[in-house]
Motif scaffolding. Sequence first.
Motif, PDB file in Angstrom:
ATOM      1  N   ALA A  36      -5.838  12.367  -6.888  1.00  0.00           N
ATOM      2  CA  ALA A  36      -6.385  12.260  -5.540  1.00  0.00           C
ATOM      3  C   ALA A  36      -7.462  13.304  -5.261  1.00  0.00           C
ATOM      4  O   ALA A  36      -8.328  13.081  -4.415  1.00  0.00           O
ATOM      5  N   VAL A  37      -7.431  14.433  -5.961  1.00  0.00           N
ATOM      6  CA  VAL A  37      -8.381  15.507  -5.659  1.00  0.00           C
ATOM      7  C   VAL A  37      -9.319  15.797  -6.823  1.00  0.00           C
ATOM      8  O   VAL A  37     -10.012  16.809  -6.824  1.00  0.00           O
ATOM      9  N   THR A  38      -9.362  14.926  -7.824  1.00  0.00           N
ATOM     10  CA  THR A  38     -10.221  15.189  -8.967  1.00  0.00           C
ATOM     11  C   THR A  38     -11.676  15.304  -8.533  1.00  0.00           C
ATOM     12  O   THR A  38     -12.154  14.514  -7.701  1.00  0.00           O
ATOM     13  N   PRO A  39     -12.415  16.260  -9.080  1.00  0.00           N
ATOM     14  CA  PRO A  39     -13.844  16.340  -8.782  1.00  0.00           C
ATOM     15  C   PRO A  39     -14.669  15.344  -9.594  1.00  0.00           C
ATOM     16  O   PRO A  39     -15.868  15.199  -9.371  1.00  0.00           O
ATOM     17  N   GLY A  40     -14.018  14.666 -10.544  1.00  0.00           N
ATOM     18  CA  GLY A  40     -14.717  13.696 -11.368  1.00  0.00           C
ATOM     19  C   GLY A  40     -14.697  12.305 -10.767  1.00  0.00           C
ATOM     20  O   GLY A  40     -14.315  12.100  -9.613  1.00  0.00           O
ATOM     21  N   THR A  41     -15.097  11.324 -11.563  1.00  0.00           N
ATOM     22  CA  THR A  41     -15.138   9.924 -11.151  1.00  0.00           C
ATOM     23  C   THR A  41     -14.044   9.154 -11.875  1.00  0.00           C
ATOM     24  O   THR A  41     -14.035   9.105 -13.117  1.00  0.00           O
ATOM     25  N   VAL A  42     -13.127   8.556 -11.128  1.00  0.00           N
ATOM     26  CA  VAL A  42     -12.041   7.799 -11.723  1.00  0.00           C
ATOM     27  C   VAL A  42     -12.593   6.506 -12.309  1.00  0.00           C
ATOM     28  O   VAL A  42     -13.281   5.746 -11.621  1.00  0.00           O
TER      29      VAL A  42
ATOM     30  N   GLY B 217       0.824  -1.195   0.000  1.00  0.00           N
ATOM     31  CA  GLY B 217       0.000   0.000   0.000  1.00  0.00           C
ATOM     32  C   GLY B 217       0.857   1.243   0.000  1.00  0.00           C
ATOM     33  O   GLY B 217       1.988   1.247  -0.489  1.00  0.00           O
ATOM     34  N   GLY B 218       0.320   2.300   0.599  1.00  0.00           N
ATOM     35  CA  GLY B 218       1.050   3.553   0.682  1.00  0.00           C
ATOM     36  C   GLY B 218       0.307   4.539   1.559  1.00  0.00           C
ATOM     37  O   GLY B 218      -0.873   4.348   1.884  1.00  0.00           O
ATOM     38  N   GLY B 219       0.996   5.581   1.974  1.00  0.00           N
ATOM     39  CA  GLY B 219       0.370   6.657   2.725  1.00  0.00           C
ATOM     40  C   GLY B 219      -0.162   6.229   4.077  1.00  0.00           C
ATOM     41  O   GLY B 219       0.333   5.300   4.711  1.00  0.00           O
ATOM     42  N   GLN B 220      -1.217   6.947   4.523  1.00  0.00           N
ATOM     43  CA  GLN B 220      -1.769   6.711   5.849  1.00  0.00           C
ATOM     44  C   GLN B 220      -2.418   5.343   5.978  1.00  0.00           C
ATOM     45  O   GLN B 220      -2.429   4.747   7.051  1.00  0.00           O
ATOM     46  N   GLY B 221      -2.986   4.829   4.884  1.00  0.00           N
ATOM     47  CA  GLY B 221      -3.618   3.519   4.947  1.00  0.00           C
ATOM     48  C   GLY B 221      -2.624   2.421   5.275  1.00  0.00           C
ATOM     49  O   GLY B 221      -2.865   1.580   6.148  1.00  0.00           O
ATOM     50  N   LEU B 222      -1.492   2.405   4.583  1.00  0.00           N
ATOM     51  CA  LEU B 222      -0.464   1.411   4.869  1.00  0.00           C
ATOM     52  C   LEU B 222       0.086   1.607   6.273  1.00  0.00           C
ATOM     53  O   LEU B 222       0.340   0.625   6.982  1.00  0.00           O
TER      54      LEU B 222
ATOM     55  N   LEU C 189     -10.697  -3.192   3.437  1.00  0.00           N
ATOM     56  CA  LEU C 189     -11.456  -2.113   2.818  1.00  0.00           C
ATOM     57  C   LEU C 189     -11.310  -0.824   3.625  1.00  0.00           C
ATOM     58  O   LEU C 189     -11.132  -0.853   4.851  1.00  0.00           O
ATOM     59  N   ASN C 190     -11.402   0.300   2.961  1.00  0.00           N
ATOM     60  CA  ASN C 190     -11.358   1.595   3.633  1.00  0.00           C
ATOM     61  C   ASN C 190     -12.595   1.789   4.503  1.00  0.00           C
ATOM     62  O   ASN C 190     -13.621   1.109   4.340  1.00  0.00           O
TER      63      ASN C 190
ATOM     64  N   VAL D 252      -1.176  -8.730   2.772  1.00  0.00           N
ATOM     65  CA  VAL D 252      -2.243  -7.805   3.163  1.00  0.00           C
ATOM     66  C   VAL D 252      -2.224  -6.623   2.206  1.00  0.00           C
ATOM     67  O   VAL D 252      -1.209  -5.927   2.089  1.00  0.00           O
ATOM     68  N   LEU D 253      -3.323  -6.388   1.515  1.00  0.00           N
ATOM     69  CA  LEU D 253      -3.446  -5.296   0.557  1.00  0.00           C
ATOM     70  C   LEU D 253      -4.505  -4.324   1.063  1.00  0.00           C
ATOM     71  O   LEU D 253      -5.628  -4.733   1.374  1.00  0.00           O
ATOM     72  N   GLY D 254      -4.147  -3.027   1.159  1.00  0.00           N
ATOM     73  CA  GLY D 254      -5.045  -2.034   1.706  1.00  0.00           C
ATOM     74  C   GLY D 254      -4.973  -2.035   3.227  1.00  0.00           C
ATOM     75  O   GLY D 254      -4.298  -2.882   3.821  1.00  0.00           O
ATOM     76  N   PRO D 255      -5.620  -1.025   3.835  1.00  0.00           N
ATOM     77  CA  PRO D 255      -6.437   0.028   3.245  1.00  0.00           C
ATOM     78  C   PRO D 255      -5.561   1.120   2.629  1.00  0.00           C
ATOM     79  O   PRO D 255      -4.335   1.037   2.687  1.00  0.00           O
ATOM     80  N   GLY D 256      -6.203   2.143   2.080  1.00  0.00           N
ATOM     81  CA  GLY D 256      -5.461   3.257   1.507  1.00  0.00           C
ATOM     82  C   GLY D 256      -6.197   3.868   0.339  1.00  0.00           C
ATOM     83  O   GLY D 256      -7.274   3.395  -0.058  1.00  0.00           O
ATOM     84  N   SER D 257      -5.637   4.921  -0.222  1.00  0.00           N
ATOM     85  CA  SER D 257      -6.221   5.555  -1.399  1.00  0.00           C
ATOM     86  C   SER D 257      -6.320   4.514  -2.503  1.00  0.00           C
ATOM     87  O   SER D 257      -5.305   3.975  -2.954  1.00  0.00           O
ATOM     88  N   TRP D 258      -7.541   4.227  -2.931  1.00  0.00           N
ATOM     89  CA  TRP D 258      -7.787   3.013  -3.717  1.00  0.00           C
ATOM     90  C   TRP D 258      -7.052   3.019  -5.045  1.00  0.00           C
ATOM     91  O   TRP D 258      -6.405   2.048  -5.426  1.00  0.00           O
TER      92      TRP D 258
END
Length: 347
Positions: free
Chosen positions: A179-185, A29-34, A246-247, A212-218
């Motif tokens: 990470a901050v897009t207002p659209g839908t990835v 993972g990465g960031g705060q989730g990992l 899961l987040n 173990v995979l996740g949690p984190g920015s999907w």
Amino acid sequence: MPARQQLRTRPAERASGQRPGAPKIAALGGGQGLSASLSALRRLTTELTAVVTVADDGGSSGRLRAELGVLPPGDLRKALAALCGDDDWGRTWSEVIQQRFTGNGELGGHAVGNLLIVALWEKLGDPVEALNWVGRLLNVQGRVLPMSAVPLDIEAQVRGHDPLRPGEVTAVRGQAAVAVTPGTVQSVRLLPDEPPAVPDAVQAVLEADWVVLGPGSWFTSVLPHLLVPELAKALVETRARRLLTLNLAPQPGETEGFTPQRHLEVIADHAPDLAVDAILVDERAVSGGAFGIADLTGLEQAAKRMGAALVLDRVARADGTPRHDPELLAAAYDRIFRTHGRIGPWR
């Protein structure tokens, strides 16, 4: 065994050194989730390897990456901090490497740990060995590895990135922008295509008892591991059991409006050959919490399509914030490891 299990948590066993027969874990993972996952897992084992995304292009990491051409160190630093011990040495070093310089000068905003990691990279010329040195300095419980030895970019196909054109799908490049897009990835890919995996990371996945995979920015922390060919191949071929966490809530921008089952569908779409043994979901998040009242039947079916048992448990902090409680998460992990089988005589 039923697809859904209601599991009650119990206090996690604290590890003061390696527990006899503890499992060998690879956490991706990465960031705060990992960081949350590692803070829990280090309570269960010291046979722990963090495999970290290297696509960050924002903040201190982005500045160092652009100026020096190095891997972004931020997520690697956070993983090291999460693996520091609970003694004075561990707490002090964890705080030191997370400390950021203030002010508007050239050092402003840089984290001490980022500069330390980059300094060792330049001195040793080997990103893996440099991280080993930092780990020894901090006396971490486990090991931290980048998933690739080259800096990566994330490119997402996003519907409605331009609010004036809500139906248009456009390419958005860069982890910070996605990470901050207002659209839908809709989907993501890595640049360069087919990046090389760090061999030690591949080996850690192949030799693990559990991955173990996740949690984190999907899309920017969890999925990238499935887009590195050698790492994706190892995740499919390993004899380890696989756990997906899961987040606790949809992420504004990246997964805004996603249901829990949509999170699973995204994984399956990007890695159709990946089978999962268990999926851990916070029961409060899907029973009127951040996800609302979830369609548990639909969630079970999505888990079943991945070959997984759906495990509902309480793993969130009691204060209502969408953050995992390390003790509760450790207890849930331990229960899953005991309940859902193993490949070796570690129990």
